[in-house]
Design an enzyme around this catalytic site. Structure first.
Site, short mmCIF file in Angstrom:
data_model
loop_
_atom_site.label_atom_id
_atom_site.label_comp_id
_atom_site.label_asym_id
_atom_site.label_seq_id
_atom_site.Cartn_x
_atom_site.Cartn_y
_atom_site.Cartn_z
N LYS A 192 1.88 -3.52 6.49
CA LYS A 192 2.46 -3.88 5.27
C LYS A 192 3.77 -3.34 5.07
CE LYS A 192 -1.65 -4.64 3.20
NZ LYS A 192 -1.77 -6.09 2.47
N TYR A 213 -2.07 -0.78 10.65
CA TYR A 213 -2.54 -1.49 9.41
C TYR A 213 -1.18 -1.26 8.53
CZ TYR A 213 -3.74 -1.47 4.46
OH TYR A 213 -3.86 -1.80 3.22
N SER A 271 0.82 -1.11 -0.04
CA SER A 271 -0.09 0.07 -0.03
C SER A 271 0.75 1.17 0.02
CB SER A 271 -0.89 0.09 1.23
OG SER A 271 -1.36 1.38 1.39
N1 UFG Z 1 -13.20 10.83 2.93
C1 UFG Z 1 -14.48 11.83 3.10
N2 UFG Z 1 -15.55 11.28 3.66
C2 UFG Z 1 -15.60 9.98 3.80
C3 UFG Z 1 -14.72 9.03 3.64
C4 UFG Z 1 -13.35 9.67 2.88
O1 UFG Z 1 -14.26 13.14 3.10
O2 UFG Z 1 -16.73 9.48 4.22
C5 UFG Z 1 -12.06 11.54 2.27
C6 UFG Z 1 -10.85 11.45 3.19
O3 UFG Z 1 -10.67 12.33 4.23
C7 UFG Z 1 -9.64 11.34 2.18
C8 UFG Z 1 -10.41 10.77 0.86
O4 UFG Z 1 -11.77 10.75 0.95
O5 UFG Z 1 -9.20 12.69 1.79
C9 UFG Z 1 -10.11 9.13 0.78
O6 UFG Z 1 -10.27 8.46 1.88
P1 UFG Z 1 -10.57 7.11 1.96
O7 UFG Z 1 -11.07 6.37 3.26
O8 UFG Z 1 -11.38 6.49 0.68
O9 UFG Z 1 -9.15 6.42 1.41
P2 UFG Z 1 -7.80 6.85 2.43
O10 UFG Z 1 -6.68 7.54 1.37
O11 UFG Z 1 -7.81 7.23 3.83
O12 UFG Z 1 -7.27 5.23 2.85
C10 UFG Z 1 -6.63 4.48 1.66
C11 UFG Z 1 -6.81 3.06 1.75
C12 UFG Z 1 -6.08 2.50 3.07
C13 UFG Z 1 -4.87 3.02 3.01
C14 UFG Z 1 -4.78 4.58 3.08
C15 UFG Z 1 -3.43 4.84 3.15
O13 UFG Z 1 -8.23 2.86 1.79
O14 UFG Z 1 -6.21 0.97 3.10
O15 UFG Z 1 -5.30 4.85 1.78
O16 UFG Z 1 -2.54 4.65 1.93
F1 UFG Z 1 -4.30 2.55 4.22
#
Ligand code: UFG
Length: 338
Positions: free
Chosen positions: A153, A149, A124
């Protein structure tokens, strides 16, 4: 050629299975179904147009895993099995270390015992930790990670690297995923988060289907173009095709190599909302909420190495990701429970 796919019933694993089958590989899936449905296997077979072997096996269970290696002459392994919820890993770090590290070690031991030398690992972008510069390139320093998590990785990458150093005949490819979203264009397989989704795209999809009222946007005061978080979204079919390219590469190589699998483009939360609205002719109501703890403001991939070395790059747009997500969601409002 027989490929063992751990976590093959999961969101990413199921898409990899379909692409592997299309590329002519024979697939053996092991999955403990802790976060997957058995119905997925039928859908994979339907899309692949051929039989897929699937075993209910926990990769941490050495005896059960060995049985699968005894039954099938395995040429290569793609290791996707693992827990993946960032928030849960903060609450239950030991469960994450035991499962995600235990499974990697058990798999490598079993591979060694059966003389299997090739492994592709689901890593990741989270291994890069807080960005030292952007975009992330593969030669950048990794860690420290912002949650357990992510640490599992990064540690798994290290374990695989050490195992490969001790066995020169081994070939290991570490694939650092950015933000996989979307679904197979058939609408037959896709992501099925249990409970309220943590991730952005599944949340948007559930707002679209009417299951959730509105999207909460976590922060609009980041130093980004519109103040919302920026990520590198990649269509899960492109991601799956990246595994096929990595597998072919590993057949010609020994040693360890690492690739970012991303688009090379950063998109904001509001970009994704607008793309979803445009692609599907729907309105996604949203409200601005405070920042989510632990979120990074922005990151995206330098995706050049994968293109140069593997001959792979993304082909699907943000609109494709949104269209295929919605096609899956509206045709399977309850996931695989029909
Ligand atoms: N976000 C919102 N509202 C939501 C969910 C997410 O505004 O309900 C925003 C988050 O703040 C972020 C973006 O959307 O800016 C993406 O968020 P995600 O939760 O979809 O994804 P992340 O980047 O936080 O997480 C991903 C993977 C994880 C990994 C992480 C770090 O899902 O497995 O990247 O690499 F660990």
């Amino acid at each position: 050629m027989n490929v063992l796919l751990t976590g093959g019933a999961g969101y990413i694993g199921s898409h990899i299975a379909v692409e592997l089958a299309e590329a002519g590989f024979d697939i053996i899936i092991v999955d403990n179904y802790s976060n997957a449905s058995k119905e997925v296997i039928h859908r994979i077979e339907e899309l692949a147009g051929k039989r897929v072997f699937a075993y209910e096996v926990d990769v941490c269970d050495k005896a059960a895993l060995s049985e699968v290696f005894r039954k099938h002459d395995i040429d290569a392994v793609i290791h996707c099995a693992g827990f993946k919820a960032v928030g849960e890993s903060v609450q239950k770090p030991l469960m994450y270390y035991r499962n995600n590290l235990g499974s990697t070690v058990t798999l490598l031991e079993t591979m060694e015992e059966f003389g299997v030398n090739r492994i592709i690992f689901s890593s990741s972008a989270t291994v890069y930790g807080v960005p030292k510069a952007l975009p992330y390139t593969e030669d950048m320093e990794t860690g420290p990670c912002t949650n357990p998590y992510g640490s599992t990785k990064l540690m798994s990458e290290q374990i695989i690297t050490d195992a490969a150093a001790a066995r020169p005949e081994m070939s290991a490819v570490l694939l650092r995923y950015f933000n996989p979203v979307g679904a197979h264009p058939s609408g037959r397989i896709g992501e099925m988060p249990s409970g309220v989704p943590n991730n952005l795209m599944p949340y948007i999809a559930q707002v679209a289907v009417g299951r959730l009222e509105s999207l909460g946007v976590f922060g609009d005061d980041y130093p980004t173009k519109d103040g919302t978080g920026v990520r590198d979204y990649i269509h899960v079919v492109d991601l799956a095709k990246g595994h096929v390219a990595a597998l072919k590469y590993s057949l010609e190589q020994s040693g360890v190599d690492v690739f970012n699998l991303g688009s090379g483009q950063g998109s904001s939360v509001l970009d994704l909302v607008r793309a979803f609205e445009r692609a599907n002719g729907l309105k996604i109501p949203y409200r601005i909420l405070p920042r989510r703890e632990g979120d990074l403001p922005a990151y995206w991939a330098d995706a050049d190495k994968a293109e140069r070395v593997l001959g792979w790059k993304v082909e699907r747009t943000l609109e494709d990701m949104c269209r295929d997500t919605w096609n899956w969601q509206k045709n399977n409002p309850n996931g695989y429970d029909e």
